[in-house]
Write an enzyme that holds these catalytic residues in place. Sequence first.
Site, PDB file in Angstrom:
ATOM      1  N   GLU A  46       0.832  -1.210   0.000  1.00  0.00           N
ATOM      2  CA  GLU A  46       0.000   0.000   0.000  1.00  0.00           C
ATOM      3  C   GLU A  46       0.866   1.259   0.000  1.00  0.00           C
ATOM      4  OE1 GLU A  46      -3.050   0.002  -0.567  1.00  0.00           O
ATOM      5  OE2 GLU A  46      -3.776  -1.967   0.031  1.00  0.00           O
ATOM      6  N   ASN A  50       1.309   3.893  -3.147  1.00  0.00           N
ATOM      7  CA  ASN A  50       0.967   5.306  -2.980  1.00  0.00           C
ATOM      8  C   ASN A  50       2.120   6.223  -3.392  1.00  0.00           C
ATOM      9  OD1 ASN A  50      -1.596   4.794  -2.104  1.00  0.00           O
ATOM     10  ND2 ASN A  50      -1.220   5.264   0.051  1.00  0.00           N
ATOM     11  N   ARG A 104      -8.909   3.893  -8.051  1.00  0.00           N
ATOM     12  CA  ARG A 104      -8.328   3.772  -6.719  1.00  0.00           C
ATOM     13  C   ARG A 104      -9.507   3.654  -5.753  1.00  0.00           C
ATOM     14  NH1 ARG A 104      -4.158   1.759  -7.294  1.00  0.00           N
ATOM     15  NH2 ARG A 104      -4.015   1.930  -5.041  1.00  0.00           N
TER      16      ARG A 104
HETATM   17  N1  LIG Z   1       2.854   9.076  -0.901  1.00  0.00           N
HETATM   18  C1  LIG Z   1       1.830   9.912  -1.153  1.00  0.00           C
HETATM   19  N2  LIG Z   1       2.055  11.123  -1.752  1.00  0.00           N
HETATM   20  C2  LIG Z   1       1.035  11.959  -2.022  1.00  0.00           C
HETATM   21  N3  LIG Z   1      -0.266  11.702  -1.731  1.00  0.00           N
HETATM   22  C3  LIG Z   1      -0.559  10.531  -1.145  1.00  0.00           C
HETATM   23  C4  LIG Z   1       0.463   9.582  -0.817  1.00  0.00           C
HETATM   24  N4  LIG Z   1      -0.129   8.531  -0.224  1.00  0.00           N
HETATM   25  C5  LIG Z   1      -1.445   8.800  -0.169  1.00  0.00           C
HETATM   26  N5  LIG Z   1      -1.715  10.011  -0.727  1.00  0.00           N
HETATM   27  C6  LIG Z   1      -3.042  10.662  -0.818  1.00  0.00           C
HETATM   28  O1  LIG Z   1      -3.927  10.018   0.083  1.00  0.00           O
HETATM   29  C7  LIG Z   1      -5.087   9.525  -0.615  1.00  0.00           C
HETATM   30  C8  LIG Z   1      -5.592   8.248   0.035  1.00  0.00           C
HETATM   31  O2  LIG Z   1      -4.638   7.189  -0.105  1.00  0.00           O
HETATM   32  P1  LIG Z   1      -5.159   5.686  -0.031  1.00  0.00           P
HETATM   33  O3  LIG Z   1      -5.933   5.516   1.224  1.00  0.00           O
HETATM   34  O4  LIG Z   1      -4.000   4.775  -0.236  1.00  0.00           O
HETATM   35  O5  LIG Z   1      -6.178   5.577  -1.236  1.00  0.00           O
HETATM   36  P2  LIG Z   1      -5.910   5.487  -2.834  1.00  0.00           P
HETATM   37  O6  LIG Z   1      -4.467   5.129  -3.040  1.00  0.00           O
HETATM   38  O7  LIG Z   1      -6.813   4.409  -3.276  1.00  0.00           O
HETATM   39  O8  LIG Z   1      -6.255   6.828  -3.378  1.00  0.00           O
HETATM   40  C9  LIG Z   1      -4.620   9.371  -2.060  1.00  0.00           C
HETATM   41  O9  LIG Z   1      -5.695   9.423  -2.978  1.00  0.00           O
HETATM   42  C10 LIG Z   1      -3.659  10.557  -2.199  1.00  0.00           C
HETATM   43  O10 LIG Z   1      -4.363  11.748  -2.456  1.00  0.00           O
HETATM   44 MG   LIG Z   2      -3.393   3.741  -2.011  1.00  0.00          MG
END
Ligand SMILES: Nc1ncnc2c1ncn2[C@@H]1O[C@H](COP(=O)(O)OP(=O)(O)O)[C@@H](O)[C@H]1O
Ligand SMILES: [Mg+2]
Lengths: 139, 118
Positions: A46, A50, A104
Amino acid sequence: MKNFVKVEFPAESCNESLSRALAAAFVSEADPTVSELSDIRTAVSEAVTNAIVHGYGGKGGTIYMTMQREERKITITIQDIGCGIQDIEKAKEPFFTTAPQDERSGMGFAVMEAFTDAFYVESRPGEGTKIVLVKHLSE
Amino acid sequence: MKVAFARKGQVLVVRLFGELDEHAALGARTSIDDRLRRGGQHLLFDFRKLTFMDSTGIGLILGRYKEIHPVGGMLAYFGADRQVQRLLKISGLLRIGKLYATEEEALLALKKEGGSKG
Ligand SMILES: Nc1ncnc2c1ncn2[C@@H]1O[C@H](COP(=O)(O)OP(=O)(O)O)[C@@H](O)[C@H]1O
Ligand SMILES: [Mg+2]
């Protein structure tokens, strides 16, 4: 027993499975249960996904991963120098995603929470994001 | 990751092999949608040979549900290990589709429910 490993790799989707394999190899020395191993692989996947799709927006960059073991406590950090997160509390909410067009699910942080004993998010817009995953292995 | 299909009446069985992560998702999505276009109303996911899945898989399943749901399609799963079961549970996927122990049970239930809806 103490040990640590530091690695860096390009933010390419083929390295999602590599990062899981690295974590599994590092932890295996501590003789984890099958569920503990799959929990760690899932949480790492995960965080790395991300970094690739959100942090670097699919444009590539470098992901920094550290793995630490102190007795039965495993700490893994995943860091990107990407776009950072505007609102961390909002981002952690189940089903919140800034990339619905890519299907996503917005469940990444919820999964990290469910599959670890603790996790922390450090992030600053424009500077990047660091995720800390902590798992205590059973004796 | 590999995806294989079996058509059982109105049910399209989707068999997932290997690891379903973000790297594999686009290929899996395209092949399921292509196959779905050639027929099948309901989707039954076979997780027996799935060795890994993360929240990308949740997005993939939800996305396919959004395609079949408007035309009366139902969703079901079987063969999920502990990790996949937890993912299905926390993401609410167990509320939009039922989890069965075996393919036979799932097919029987889908046939019954599909039939009762006309
Ligand atoms: N490493 C990262 N850098 C920038 N934004 C991030 C990062 N990790 C998560 N995010 C932000 O947090 C949101 C939620 O992440 P997550 O719960 O993993 O859902 P998803 O990946 O399905 O969008 C993402 O849509 C993004 O906007
Ligand atoms: Mg994610």
